[in-house]
Scaffold this active site. Structure first.
Site, PDB file in Angstrom:
ATOM      1  N   GLU A 175     -11.513 -77.779 -54.282  1.00 46.52           N
ATOM      2  CA  GLU A 175     -10.738 -78.595 -53.338  1.00 46.52           C
ATOM      3  C   GLU A 175     -10.788 -80.067 -53.710  1.00 46.52           C
ATOM      4  OE1 GLU A 175      -8.710 -77.582 -51.131  1.00 46.52           O
ATOM      5  OE2 GLU A 175      -9.306 -75.549 -50.601  1.00 46.52           O
TER       6      GLU A 175
ATOM      7  N   ARG B   3      -7.329 -81.959 -54.816  1.00 50.15           N
ATOM      8  CA  ARG B   3      -6.828 -82.991 -53.897  1.00 50.15           C
ATOM      9  C   ARG B   3      -7.196 -84.397 -54.347  1.00 50.15           C
ATOM     10  NH1 ARG B   3      -6.714 -80.253 -47.896  1.00 50.15           N
ATOM     11  NH2 ARG B   3      -7.254 -78.165 -48.569  1.00 50.15           N
TER      12      ARG B   3
ATOM     13  N   ASP C  42      -4.674 -66.739 -56.791  1.00 44.23           N
ATOM     14  CA  ASP C  42      -3.378 -67.409 -56.982  1.00 44.23           C
ATOM     15  C   ASP C  42      -3.255 -68.466 -58.089  1.00 44.23           C
ATOM     16  OD1 ASP C  42      -5.038 -69.012 -55.426  1.00 44.23           O
ATOM     17  OD2 ASP C  42      -3.646 -69.263 -53.755  1.00 44.23           O
TER      18      ASP C  42
ATOM     19  N   GLU D 265       3.645 -73.106 -49.519  1.00 35.99           N
ATOM     20  CA  GLU D 265       4.035 -72.214 -50.632  1.00 35.99           C
ATOM     21  C   GLU D 265       5.475 -71.702 -50.596  1.00 35.99           C
ATOM     22  OE1 GLU D 265       1.211 -71.965 -48.888  1.00 35.99           O
ATOM     23  OE2 GLU D 265      -0.235 -72.682 -50.365  1.00 35.99           O
TER      24      GLU D 265
HETATM   25  C1  DMJ Z   1      -3.418 -76.155 -51.061  1.00 36.22           C
HETATM   26  O1  DMJ Z   1      -4.563 -76.891 -50.868  1.00 36.22           O
HETATM   27  C2  DMJ Z   1      -3.258 -75.760 -52.485  1.00 36.22           C
HETATM   28  O2  DMJ Z   1      -1.943 -75.419 -52.701  1.00 36.22           O
HETATM   29  C3  DMJ Z   1      -4.137 -74.618 -52.875  1.00 36.22           C
HETATM   30  O3  DMJ Z   1      -3.967 -74.231 -54.202  1.00 36.22           O
HETATM   31  C4  DMJ Z   1      -3.918 -73.451 -51.980  1.00 36.22           C
HETATM   32  N1  DMJ Z   1      -3.686 -73.751 -50.647  1.00 36.22           N
HETATM   33  C5  DMJ Z   1      -3.419 -75.019 -50.098  1.00 36.22           C
HETATM   34  C6  DMJ Z   1      -2.202 -75.065 -49.225  1.00 36.22           C
HETATM   35  O4  DMJ Z   1      -1.852 -73.907 -48.623  1.00 36.22           O
END
Ligand code: DMJ
Length: 625
Positions: free
Chosen positions: A252, A256, A385, A519
């Site tokens: 995270e 971010r 994912d 998404e």
């Molecule tokens: C985001 O922080 C990023 O896209 C992450 O890879 C997956 N999920 C959240 C948003 O849904």
């Protein structure tokens, strides 16, 4: 120069010792007090004049260093002939004259340059000074100079079509509403609670603060919100602190914070973002101190101690977490000149490539101590994912030179198609989850990013399968749109199922929430850009209307607990990714394609744009000054 020669009142033949000896002075004819005073005045005036002259000479620093610090005159052979005092002086004057003439020549050349070139030169000089002072700041990493290139498509024009222009303006207004309320009620904290009008702290970032500020930077920039961008930058300069005792999620913080800072740097060229990104990247490095080099999920950035999520199968690291560092870490090496970041990434690759994959699939759990898979759970949604996303984007971001990433991506998609992708009775294609060989016919909101990924990768698909990948992308986009369309709020649930007689609908209460995730909109954005089929803009606009109707509250935007309810309750969190991703993808959908064009920029998993690393252009200068 020996210190005694600088002392007044010493004459040849009278040593310092004798001056201090009172008996000698008594026997000498003495000056009267007024004479002494006069002499002192004349002498000090003379000394001041000499020093003044030195300081007024051009390039006096070089001269002074020669006088006081005994620097040797530069010589190529190292055996320059010895010069006496007068020759040395003449030599210095000669060099000063030469410097003068050179400066005049340069000034003349400069005046002949076109205005744009002069401006560019001035900008480069300023950047150099800024880079030097930034790298001297306490705690900041010492960074080499980089060549900052004007980014392509960092800002855009207003769309010519009036409806698109209006819609784009509406999305910018939404960003203003989200940003201003965060600023008013939660400034400096990680996120906003828009109903309580308080700050929200998530354990993902430990004691690191300012997630919304860093996550929103590039969205503010591309929307032309310059005042807001500058106040965010000022906060970062003064307050963004990584020297905190905090256990953070490596993934995270990377997507971010590191991603947000890198994008802000590449868009604006402001040195503070590069310095902070590298500083944070260095703080994350101890996470890789495991027997295999597969990083821990959690890291205390003060102590450097890492561990994995207690719930993860057999103490494993998570595929989507250690597999979603590559883009940012490659750029950290680019901007720091330090290969360590890239090396950590290539080692992860090596470990993965040595392992057998069940049916060619990548399980979500990998033990960092043994280097063995944990539970065989495969998913293109949560836990898996962005690992697939980063394989494709690693190849694209390398200017299509990273052939290994390319092969890994297309092989993985092949296995996913064979084992995970199914069609419902109603004709909706979906991506199921795989648990030890059994399919769970459920698709997460997170999985919906895959439509955009298949579309982005279609162009490079092997064996003339581009068309097929594009069809797959369109089908996933449609299914995900259905998951929105089949709800009362026109927003999609966290997960929807294709069993027990339902299609694209959540059946479990704990899967009905929507937390402002991007998404589905992300996939619509890629589909719009790559096909220009107007239905994608239409679907994007429907999402805007639904967000306005259901998620907008007086003090920002909030997630909801049940998308199927006509009056859903709010969860009271304005997620930082709403500003970083959801609003950015919407804005891009209603902009011309030359704003952050896809052949120049790669979006990280948090929608932070990173430039493609061109084969022939390295940003770090060979020799740092
Ligand atoms: C985001 O922080 C990023 O896209 C992450 O890879 C997956 N999920 C959240 C948003 O849904």
């Amino acid at each position: 120069m020996p210190p005694t020669t600088l002392l007044p009142f010493t004459t040849p033949g009278i040593s310092r010792k004798s001056v201090n000896n009172s008996s000698v002075l008594i026997n000498r004819p003495a000056f009267r007090l007024t004479e002494k005073f006069l002499l002192l005045l004349v002498f000090s005036g003379f000394i001041t004049l000499c020093f003044g002259a030195i300081f007024f000479l051009p390039d006096s620093s070089k001269l002074l260093s020669g006088v006081f610090f005994h620097s040797q005159p530069a010589s190529l052979s190292g055996s320059a002939p010895k010069l006496d005092g007068r020759e040395l002086e003449a030599d210095k004057l000669h060099r000063i004259r030469e410097d003068h003439e050179k400066a005049l020549r340069e000034a003349k050349d400069t005046l002949q340059k076109p205005l744009d070139e002069i401006k560019q030169d001035i900008k480069e000089q300023k950047e150099k000074v800024a880079q030097d002072s930034a790298s001297k700041r306490e705690g900041a990493p010492r960074l080499p100079n980089v060549v900052f290139r004007k980014p392509v498509g960092a800002t855009g024009r207003e769309p010519t079509d009036p409806e698109t222009r209006e819609r784009q303006a509406k999305i910018k207004e939404m960003m203003k509403h989200a940003w201003e309320n965060y600023k008013r009620h939660a400034w400096g904290s990680n996120e906003l609670k828009p109903l309580s009008k308080k700050h929200h702290s998530s354990s993902l970032f430990g004691n690191i603060q300012g997630a919304t500020i860093v996550d929103a930077l590039d969205t503010l920039y591309i929307m032309g919100m310059h005042d807001e961008f500058n106040e965010a930058k000022e906060w970062i300069e003064k307050n963004l602190d990584f020297n905190v005792h905090a256990e953070v999620s490596v993934f995270e913080v990377n997507i971010r914070f590191v991603g947000g800072l890198l994008s802000a740097y590449y868009l604006s060229g402001e040195e503070v973002f590069r310095t902070k990104a590298v500083e944070l990247g260095e703080k994350l490095l101890p996470a890789f101190n495991t027997p295999t080099g597969i990083p821990w999920a959690l890291l205390n950035i003060k102590s450097g101690i890492g561990r994995n999520w207690p719930w993860a199968s057999g103490g494993s690291s998570i595929l989507a977490e250690f597999g979603t560092l590559h883009l940012e870490f490659m750029h950290l090496s680019q901007l720091s000149g330090n290969p360590v970041f890239a090396e950590k990434m290539m080692n992860i690759r090596k470990v993965l490539n040595r392992l057998d994959k069940p049916q060619g699939l990548y399980p979500n759990y990998l033990n960092p101590n043994s280097g063995q898979w944990g539970q065989h759970h495969v998913s293109v949604g949560g836990l898996g994912d962005s690992f697939y996303e980063y394989l494709l984007k690693a190849w694209l971001m390398s200017d299509k030179t990273d052939e290994e990433a390319r092969k890994m991506y297309y092989d993985a998609v092949q296995a996913i198609e064979t084992h995970l992708i199914r069609k419902s009775n109603g004709g909706l294609k979906y991506i199921a989850e795989w648990k030890g060989g059994l399919l769970e016919h459920k698709m997460g909101h997170l999985t919906c990013f895959a439509g955009g990924m298949f579309a982005l990768g279609a162009d490079g698909a092997p064996e003339e399968r581009s068309g097929h990948h594009m069809e797959l992308a369109a089908e996933i986009a449609r299914t995900c749109h259905e998951s929105y369309d089949r709800s009362a709020t026109k927003l999609g649930p966290e997960a929807f199922r294709f069993d027990g007689g339902v299609e694209a609908i959540a059946t479990r209460q704990n899967e009905k929430y929507y937390i402002l995730r991007p998404e589905v909109i992300e996939t619509h954005m890629y589909m719009w850009r790559l096909t220009h089929d107007p239905k994608y803009r239409q679907w994007g606009w429907e999402a805007v209307q639904a967000l306005e109707k259901t998620c907008r509250v007086a003090a920002g935007y909030s997630g909801i607990r049940d998308v199927y309810s006509n009056q859903p309750t709010h969860d009271d969190v304005q997620q930082s990714f709403f500003l970083a991703e959801t609003l950015k993808y919407l804005y891009l959908m209603f902009s011309d394609d030359d704003l952050l064009p896809l052949d120049h920029w790669i979006f990280n998993s948090e929608a932070h744009p990173l430039p493609i690393i061109r084969k022939d252009r390295q940003p770090v200068e060979k020799k740092s000054e």
